[in-house]
Design a protein around this motif. Sequence first.
Motif, PDB file in Angstrom:
ATOM      1  N   SER A 236       1.141  -1.682  -0.499  1.00 38.70           N
ATOM      2  CA  SER A 236      -0.108  -0.173   0.409  1.00 38.70           C
ATOM      3  C   SER A 236       1.021   1.152  -0.110  1.00 38.70           C
ATOM      4  O   SER A 236       0.768   2.021  -0.234  1.00 38.70           O
ATOM      5  CB  SER A 236      -0.270   0.219   1.460  1.00 38.70           C
ATOM      6  OG  SER A 236      -0.221  -0.280   2.312  1.00 38.70           O
ATOM      7  N   THR A 240       1.087   4.023  -3.211  1.00 35.67           N
ATOM      8  CA  THR A 240       0.431   5.216  -3.089  1.00 35.67           C
ATOM      9  C   THR A 240       1.673   6.205  -3.171  1.00 35.67           C
ATOM     10  O   THR A 240       2.234   7.305  -4.044  1.00 35.67           O
ATOM     11  CB  THR A 240       0.180   5.695  -1.330  1.00 35.67           C
ATOM     12  OG1 THR A 240      -0.606   4.789  -1.181  1.00 35.67           O
ATOM     13  CG2 THR A 240      -0.145   6.746  -1.403  1.00 35.67           C
ATOM     14  N   LEU A 302      -5.057   6.991   1.319  1.00 37.18           N
ATOM     15  CA  LEU A 302      -5.375   5.515   0.614  1.00 37.18           C
ATOM     16  C   LEU A 302      -3.770   4.770   1.567  1.00 37.18           C
ATOM     17  O   LEU A 302      -3.834   3.802   1.726  1.00 37.18           O
ATOM     18  CB  LEU A 302      -4.829   4.903  -0.944  1.00 37.18           C
ATOM     19  CG  LEU A 302      -5.925   5.262  -1.818  1.00 37.18           C
ATOM     20  CD1 LEU A 302      -6.537   4.972  -2.601  1.00 37.18           C
ATOM     21  CD2 LEU A 302      -7.325   4.082  -1.042  1.00 37.18           C
ATOM     22  N   CYS A 303      -2.983   5.897   1.868  1.00 36.92           N
ATOM     23  CA  CYS A 303      -1.759   5.090   2.170  1.00 36.92           C
ATOM     24  C   CYS A 303      -1.515   5.610   3.549  1.00 36.92           C
ATOM     25  O   CYS A 303      -1.251   4.324   4.613  1.00 36.92           O
ATOM     26  CB  CYS A 303      -0.060   6.946   1.965  1.00 36.92           C
ATOM     27  SG  CYS A 303       1.344   5.869   2.556  1.00 36.92           S
ATOM     28  N   GLY A 306      -3.665   2.557   4.301  1.00 32.31           N
ATOM     29  CA  GLY A 306      -2.518   1.378   4.135  1.00 32.31           C
ATOM     30  C   GLY A 306      -2.121   0.993   5.436  1.00 32.31           C
ATOM     31  O   GLY A 306      -1.914   0.069   6.225  1.00 32.31           O
TER      32      GLY A 306
END
Length: 319
Positions: A236, A240, A302-303, A306
Amino acid sequence: MDATVDTRLRFVPQRRETWLARLFDSKAFLVTLCMLPTAGLLIVFLTYPLGLGLWLSLTDTTIGQRGSYIGLENFQSLMDDPVFWNAVWYTVFYTAVATAGKFLLGLWLALLLNHHIPLKAFLRAIVLLPWIVPTVLSAIAWWWIYDPQFSIISYVVVDVLHLRDHYFDFLGSPWPARWSLIVANIWRGIPFVAITLLAGLQTISPSLYEAALLDGASSWQKFRRITVPLLMPILSVALTLSVLFTFSDFQLVYAITRGGPFNSTHLMATLAFQRAIPGSQLGEGAAIAVAMIPFLVVATLLCFFGVGRRKWQQGGGND
């Protein structure tokens, strides 16, 4: 003979702490003091440029002329600009395809380098070469590879193997130029993905694979049930960062095609530069750059989600 012990206590006056000593004993003050240099660097090199870009996007500033506030007119004009929408579409397409290619090949390369093979350390160093070479230098090399007259690919296919009777024109029409840029970006980004995932693979205990082997698990089952879950947080983060690097790519595209032919390979970053510097429309170029921010914010979130997993080493979810 008994010894006489003087039990009288001597009075030692206590020194009163000054306000400066109390200040430096404060944890909050020390934390703030240590963060000031970093905060200063962020303000100078991040906050100020970002704020200036936001302000310029709301003005009609041009090179050599101070503009005036026009509100959202730059963004409204971009809504009716087909070149801008083509750049948005190709930026998303370029990022999606290039990132998928880098991760498939990078994961395969990481799994290969994770095994005991001859000259493993030397091969790991060689893999990093596309990443450490300056972007402009590698872009010029790819521009030579794609050149319609001096391309090494055309020379081998036409003059050596005689498989064609004319040279390839990689950059002369829109779709060949688009795919050519994607190939060059994948080549450059594979080392970052491979080395990052290889570092994640090194943290997985071999005992887990041994236990799975005793249970009769196949190679695919071990990859699916052990490798992927334990590698997911690293995946992840690398995903990203790769999306951020690819989405904001500038040097590779500008050095090879400069957005051509017919503005078909413009990314949002290259179009912003073209409108702002060669086109002297700083306000419009800043508006295009500001339009990139929502995409980058989504990738950053998203990072964050994750990395937020707590039990990734056990393949589980959060507490």
